[in-house]
Each structure stands twice: as C-alpha cells, then as structure tokens.
Design a protein around this motif. Structure first.
Motif, mmCIF file in Angstrom:
data_model
loop_
_atom_site.group_PDB
_atom_site.id
_atom_site.type_symbol
_atom_site.label_atom_id
_atom_site.label_comp_id
_atom_site.label_asym_id
_atom_site.label_seq_id
_atom_site.Cartn_x
_atom_site.Cartn_y
_atom_site.Cartn_z
ATOM 1 N N TYR A 65 5.632 11.126 4.775
ATOM 2 C CA TYR A 65 6.169 10.262 4.095
ATOM 3 C C TYR A 65 5.187 9.035 5.041
ATOM 4 N N ALA A 66 4.420 7.933 4.894
ATOM 5 C CA ALA A 66 4.348 6.348 5.252
ATOM 6 C C ALA A 66 5.056 5.331 5.319
ATOM 7 N N MET A 67 5.613 5.776 6.407
ATOM 8 C CA MET A 67 6.912 5.196 6.544
ATOM 9 C C MET A 67 6.250 3.487 6.836
ATOM 10 N N LYS A 68 5.417 3.106 6.927
ATOM 11 C CA LYS A 68 4.896 1.613 6.780
ATOM 12 C C LYS A 68 5.209 1.020 5.157
ATOM 13 N N ALA A 69 5.504 1.828 4.334
ATOM 14 C CA ALA A 69 5.835 1.012 2.971
ATOM 15 C C ALA A 69 7.572 0.715 3.347
ATOM 16 N N ILE A 156 -10.267 13.780 12.210
ATOM 17 C CA ILE A 156 -10.596 12.591 11.514
ATOM 18 C C ILE A 156 -10.680 11.605 10.072
ATOM 19 N N ARG A 157 -11.011 10.872 10.505
ATOM 20 C CA ARG A 157 -10.545 9.693 9.477
ATOM 21 C C ARG A 157 -11.936 9.745 8.759
ATOM 22 N N VAL A 158 -11.808 10.195 7.587
ATOM 23 C CA VAL A 158 -13.593 9.729 6.653
ATOM 24 C C VAL A 158 -13.296 8.941 5.699
ATOM 25 N N CYS A 206 -8.374 12.418 4.706
ATOM 26 C CA CYS A 206 -8.919 10.014 3.939
ATOM 27 C C CYS A 206 -8.073 9.420 3.527
ATOM 28 N N HIS A 207 -8.061 8.459 3.791
ATOM 29 C CA HIS A 207 -7.134 7.428 2.069
ATOM 30 C C HIS A 207 -8.068 6.410 1.934
ATOM 31 N N ILE A 208 -7.724 6.625 0.687
ATOM 32 C CA ILE A 208 -9.367 5.151 -0.143
ATOM 33 C C ILE A 208 -7.993 4.212 -0.842
ATOM 34 N N SER A 210 -4.717 2.434 -1.987
ATOM 35 C CA SER A 210 -3.429 1.874 -2.790
ATOM 36 C C SER A 210 -2.588 1.125 -3.991
ATOM 37 N N GLN A 211 -1.760 1.770 -4.158
ATOM 38 C CA GLN A 211 -1.470 0.871 -5.825
ATOM 39 C C GLN A 211 -2.422 1.305 -6.490
ATOM 40 N N ILE A 212 -2.886 3.170 -6.427
ATOM 41 C CA ILE A 212 -4.418 3.759 -7.348
ATOM 42 C C ILE A 212 -2.890 4.059 -8.595
ATOM 43 N N GLY A 247 -1.732 7.379 -1.551
ATOM 44 C CA GLY A 247 -2.100 5.674 -1.943
ATOM 45 C C GLY A 247 -2.088 4.775 -3.699
ATOM 46 N N LEU A 248 -0.829 6.361 -3.885
ATOM 47 C CA LEU A 248 -0.690 6.531 -5.683
ATOM 48 C C LEU A 248 0.264 5.435 -5.746
ATOM 49 N N GLY A 249 -0.138 5.266 -6.836
ATOM 50 C CA GLY A 249 0.536 3.350 -7.151
ATOM 51 C C GLY A 249 2.035 3.751 -8.304
ATOM 52 N N GLU A 284 0.182 11.463 2.624
ATOM 53 C CA GLU A 284 0.609 10.338 3.236
ATOM 54 C C GLU A 284 1.238 9.636 1.657
ATOM 55 N N PRO A 285 1.865 10.122 1.210
ATOM 56 C CA PRO A 285 2.822 8.890 -0.011
ATOM 57 C C PRO A 285 3.011 7.803 0.777
ATOM 58 N N GLY A 286 4.043 6.645 0.387
ATOM 59 C CA GLY A 286 4.306 5.214 0.789
ATOM 60 C C GLY A 286 5.200 5.367 -0.145
ATOM 61 N N ARG A 287 4.169 4.426 -0.645
ATOM 62 C CA ARG A 287 4.200 3.535 -2.173
ATOM 63 C C ARG A 287 5.781 4.500 -3.251
ATOM 64 N N SER A 288 4.395 4.930 -3.593
ATOM 65 C CA SER A 288 5.145 6.223 -4.451
ATOM 66 C C SER A 288 6.370 6.825 -4.455
ATOM 67 N N ALA A 385 9.183 -0.303 -2.040
ATOM 68 C CA ALA A 385 8.027 -0.758 -1.570
ATOM 69 C C ALA A 385 6.989 -2.259 -0.362
ATOM 70 N N TYR A 386 7.024 -1.979 0.864
ATOM 71 C CA TYR A 386 6.662 -3.151 1.269
ATOM 72 C C TYR A 386 7.009 -4.356 0.932
ATOM 73 N N CYS A 387 8.240 -4.135 1.175
ATOM 74 C CA CYS A 387 9.261 -5.951 1.349
ATOM 75 C C CYS A 387 9.665 -5.610 2.270
ATOM 76 N N SER A 389 9.653 -4.076 4.967
ATOM 77 C CA SER A 389 9.045 -3.720 5.853
ATOM 78 C C SER A 389 7.785 -4.384 6.244
ATOM 79 N N MET A 390 7.887 -5.333 5.466
ATOM 80 C CA MET A 390 6.864 -6.980 5.722
ATOM 81 C C MET A 390 7.697 -7.813 5.945
ATOM 82 N N ALA A 391 9.161 -7.938 6.066
ATOM 83 C CA ALA A 391 9.739 -9.141 6.193
ATOM 84 C C ALA A 391 9.965 -9.613 7.267
HETATM 85 N N1 LLP Z 1 -1.546 6.573 4.871
HETATM 86 C C1 LLP Z 1 -2.198 5.555 5.436
HETATM 87 C C2 LLP Z 1 -3.662 5.810 6.357
HETATM 88 C C3 LLP Z 1 -2.108 4.286 5.016
HETATM 89 O O1 LLP Z 1 -3.388 3.049 5.163
HETATM 90 C C4 LLP Z 1 -1.408 3.753 3.807
HETATM 91 C C5 LLP Z 1 -0.791 2.507 3.328
HETATM 92 C C6 LLP Z 1 -0.946 4.746 3.420
HETATM 93 C C7 LLP Z 1 -1.580 6.019 4.247
HETATM 94 C C8 LLP Z 1 0.124 4.704 2.161
HETATM 95 O O2 LLP Z 1 -0.352 4.239 0.774
HETATM 96 P P1 LLP Z 1 0.572 4.363 -0.091
HETATM 97 O O3 LLP Z 1 1.187 5.629 -0.688
HETATM 98 O O4 LLP Z 1 1.703 3.301 0.198
HETATM 99 O O5 LLP Z 1 -0.469 3.588 -1.086
HETATM 100 N N2 LLP Z 1 1.012 -3.830 1.680
HETATM 101 C C9 LLP Z 1 0.740 -3.531 1.199
HETATM 102 C C10 LLP Z 1 0.007 -1.918 0.843
HETATM 103 C C11 LLP Z 1 -1.103 -1.677 2.497
HETATM 104 C C12 LLP Z 1 -1.138 -0.361 2.535
HETATM 105 C C13 LLP Z 1 -1.175 0.352 3.769
HETATM 106 N N3 LLP Z 1 -2.057 1.959 4.004
HETATM 107 C C14 LLP Z 1 1.539 -3.613 -0.669
HETATM 108 O O6 LLP Z 1 2.506 -4.436 -0.561
HETATM 109 O O7 LLP Z 1 0.421 -3.350 -1.285
#
Ligand code: LLP
Length: 431
Positions: A65-69, A156-158, A206-208, A210-212, A247-249, A284-288, A385-387, A389-391
C-alpha cells in the motif's frame, strides 16, 4: 436520490434521508466529533484490496500500500492486518508502518531523495527493498550498507517513457520527469549496481503516474519494462521480482478506470505470454485502495449570494482538502441529510463551494447545484486519498479529526488538532 449520486462509493448510501457509512449515520458522527471530519469505511478499503487479491490469486505477489495516499495509523493498521506491505517515501513513513504493526520485511522504500539517515533507519529495520532512482543514490546506499556490514536489497526504478494521460503534476513515467532511470541507461546502471559491494540486486520497478483510467499505458509500460528484464537477465543479473508501481485511478466524476482484477488479468496474460509469469510481483497502489473509502464532512457556515456567483462557505478548506486547489480536482459534494423537497426554505441554487482560507484558490467545488442552508452538513466524497495526508495548518487551522467505521462501530482514529498542538514546537525569543 438515486444510487448513482454516489458514484464509486458502494459503502456509502442514503437510508431514507440520511447518508450512512456502512451502518453508521454520518450526521451523528458530525454531531459527536464536529466538522471538518474525515470518515473512512473499513469495508470499502478491504473490498478495494480484495479486487487486487482476486487479480493475483495463485500468484506470488505482494501488495504494498502506497501509504502517502493516507498515512493515518488507523488506516495503516487495517492494511497491515490484511497482510499488506507498504510503499514508503520517508523515514517518517517507516516509523508509522512499524507503529501500526506493519512488517519491515514487506516494506519497499521509494523516492528520489532518500537521506543517509533514512537509509540507515531502513537497513536497521530490515526493509524488503530500496527502489533506487539514480546512480548517485546507488553509490550512497552501497556505502551506507557497507558501513553497517549489510547488503541493501535494491530494485532500480526505470522510466518507461509512456504517457499515462493524467494531470501533468501526477504523471511520473515520462522522460522529462524527475523520477527513475531513463530506459536507455537502465542496463548500464544495473551493471553498476551489481558491481557494488553494499548492494544485492533484487528486482526492477516502475511507476508511471497516478489517477490512470485506462489500461493501455500500463500495458505499454509492462512491455517496455519486460524488454529491460530480458536484457538485464541476459547480462547475467538475476531479477527476483518485478514491481509495477501504483497509479490506478478511481471514480471521482463518472471516471471509468478498469477494475483492479480486470486490469491485472490483462497484465498477467502479457507477463505470461512474454515468459515472465513465474517472477514475484509487487505493486504499490495508493489512491485505488483508499480514495473512495473516505469522505470529509463539513458544515455550511454561510451562504453568500452574488450577482455573478453564489458562494457556499463551508468549514473545510484547502488546508483539509488540497486537491481542488492543487490539481483543479473534482470531488462530488452531497448533503448528509437530504433536504425536504417540499420545504420552501430549500431552494436549489448553483454555488461555488469555498473554504474560509484567505486565498482565491481555496475552493472545493465549482458551480454545484445544491439545496442548502447555513448549518447543513455536506459530505465531500472521494476524500480518502491525498487529503488528510496532504493537509496543512495554513491559516493556523487545526487538522481535522478522523473516524474509521467498521459495520455499526465508529472508532475515532485521530483527535482534532488543537492550536496548542500546532504551537508545541515553536519558541519565542527570550531576552
Ligand atoms: N508508487 C510511487 C513510486 C508513487 O510515486 C506513487 C504516487 C504511488 C506508488 C501511488 O500512486 P497511486 O496508486 O496513489 O496513484 N497527490 C496527488 C497524487 C500524487 C501521487 C504521487 N505518487 C493527488 O492527489 O492526485
């Protein structure tokens, strides 16, 4: 109100005129804990996770789980108990994982700017893998690990250079992003990593972005990464795992991302067809996992009709919900109690829904049709997600409280921040 007024939120629904999270009435939570208040549904998180688990059924796979979310301890605890690993980007996040009962061995450490202290902390804890983003970082990590008489597991992140077709601020896999190692340099950088005594090459990642909301960029990225896997292994460097990032939206506003299990059926078919189906998979899913599991409850403070525009001023602001200000993001806004359609006071009008912060960018929704009065409670949807944690504390606003709902139970998982909390680390100059 029809169910489609809560797109993508199966665990939030109206019963009669009242909005519920699972079996808990949201209006009641707002009364008990005040507003702004984040409320999360545990069942929504676990069902989002289950879609990935179904997708990986029978495979050697680790969901990190990408905990930054959303890094609140009560949220991490849900995922730790469900067996998840964690994708972290700082030493602080590692400390949170451990405090929430997560296993260090299932942690992967991403990010372009890890410090030596953070590397030491992660090595001492015994994390699973460092996702390294540059040659310079490889060298430093090797030195730090050698000094501790350890070998750091690395991937290595490519940068596959595919366009995820998302907001430019959240697209990360293009050539001109700061992230990862260019596709053309990857083999050379892998050879270098394999030659360093403090490192053990474990995988590739790799990680391409977010919100894909489309499978195509994932399929392209997988092709590009598998080309590299073939080349790196041909050079005699074994890769035990492949990490495809997150990155999955989610559905914010009638968005239609593929379901996680359907997406992975397609991706695994490609992986198998290209002969790499036996490798351990990481994601590494976060938002989804959390985005549509949370709402932010807020009270209408004032209605301010105007010649050009009407404003609905609420007690949540850009410091609580930064996504509209940062990315022009859309969050649905719905009433916590449906207005009585027959009541004369409840006249529908169009409003810009704004917070109290002194910035024109402090808007939460634009041109929304609402039937509201001061004192009503609204729910800002897709706020898991991203509320929080970004407050921030901008305008010396305390961060909101958080509640985790589990069936008919509601657990307070974060107390509202006080002004004393905010001033705790500050010092007046004496003398
Ligand atoms: N892995 C890596 C290396 C990342 O940089 C990220 C998000 C994730 C996984 C998780 O991605 P997700 O599954 O959550 O899309 N603050 C922005 C989103 C920033 C995403 C940064 N990296 C927003 O509120 O839309």
């Amino acid at each position: 109100m029809t169910p489609d007024m809560l797109p993508g939120h199966p665990h939030f629904s109206y019963r009669g005129d009242a909005l519920f999270a699972e079996d808990v009435r949201l209006g009641e939570l707002a009364r008990m804990h005040g507003t702004p208040l984040f409320v999360y549904s545990k069942a929504a998180m676990l069902s989002a996770l289950a879609a990935y688990q179904r997708g990986f059924d029978g495979r050697d796979a680790q969901i990190c789980y990408a905990m930054k979310a959303n890094s609140s301890l009560g949220v991490l605890q849900v995922f730790a108990r469900a067996g998840c690993g964690f994708d972290i980007v700082s030493g602080g996040e590692l400390a949170r994982v451990l405090a929430a009962g997560g296993e260090a061995q299932k942690v992967i450490f991403s990010g372009v700017g890890k410090t030596r202290d953070e590397m030491r902390q992660a090595l001492a804890a015994g994390i699973g893998c460092f996702n390294v983003e540059s040659e310079a970082e490889l060298n430093v990590l090797s030195d730090v690990a050698s000094a501790m008489q350890l070998r750091a597991p690395v991937s290595i992140r490519v940068n596959p250079d595919v366009d995820p077709k998302t907001h430019p601020y959240i697209s990360t896999g293009l050539k001109d992003n700061k992230f990862g190692v260019a596709h053309d340099d990857a083999l050379r950088v892998y050879r270098h990593a394999a030659s360093l005594e403090g490192l053990r090459v474990a995988g590739i990642d790799c990680h391409i972005g977010s919100q894909i909301t489309d499978a195509a960029p994932y399929l392209d990225a997988m092709d590009r990464v598998l080309d590299l896997v073939t080349a790196i292994e041909a050079a005699g460097i074994a890769l035990a795992h492949i990490d495809f990032g997150g990155g999955l939206g989610i559905d914010y506003n009638h968005d239609t991302p593929p379901a996680a299990d359907a997406l992975w059926r397609q991706l695994l078919a490609k992986l198998d067809a290209r002969g790499h189906g036996g490798k351990k998979l990481m994601i590494e899913p976060g938002r989804s996992l959390v985005g549509n599991a949370g709402v932010c409850l807020t009270e209408v403070l004032y209605l301010k009709p105007g010649g050009q525009k009407n404003f609905c001023i609420i007690d949540a602001a850009m410091n609580d919900l930064p996504r509209p200000a940062l990315y022009q993001a859309f969050h649905a806004i719905v009433p916590v109690t449906l207005p009585d359609q027959d009541a004369p006071a409840a006249v529908e009008a169009r409003y810009d829904v704004v917070g109290p912060v002194c910035e024109s960018g402090d808007w939460i929704g634009r041109d929304r049709a609402l039937r509201v009065a001061a004192g009503n409670c609204l729910a800002v949807m897709s706020a898991g997600a991203y509320c929080m944690s970004m407050a921030s504390n901008y305008n010396t606003r305390g961060r909101a409280a958080e509640v985790l709902v589990d069936g008919s139970q509601a657990h307070l998982i974060r107390r509202r921040e006080t002004v004393q909390d905010q001033m705790r680390q500050e010092l007046l100059v004496t003398g």
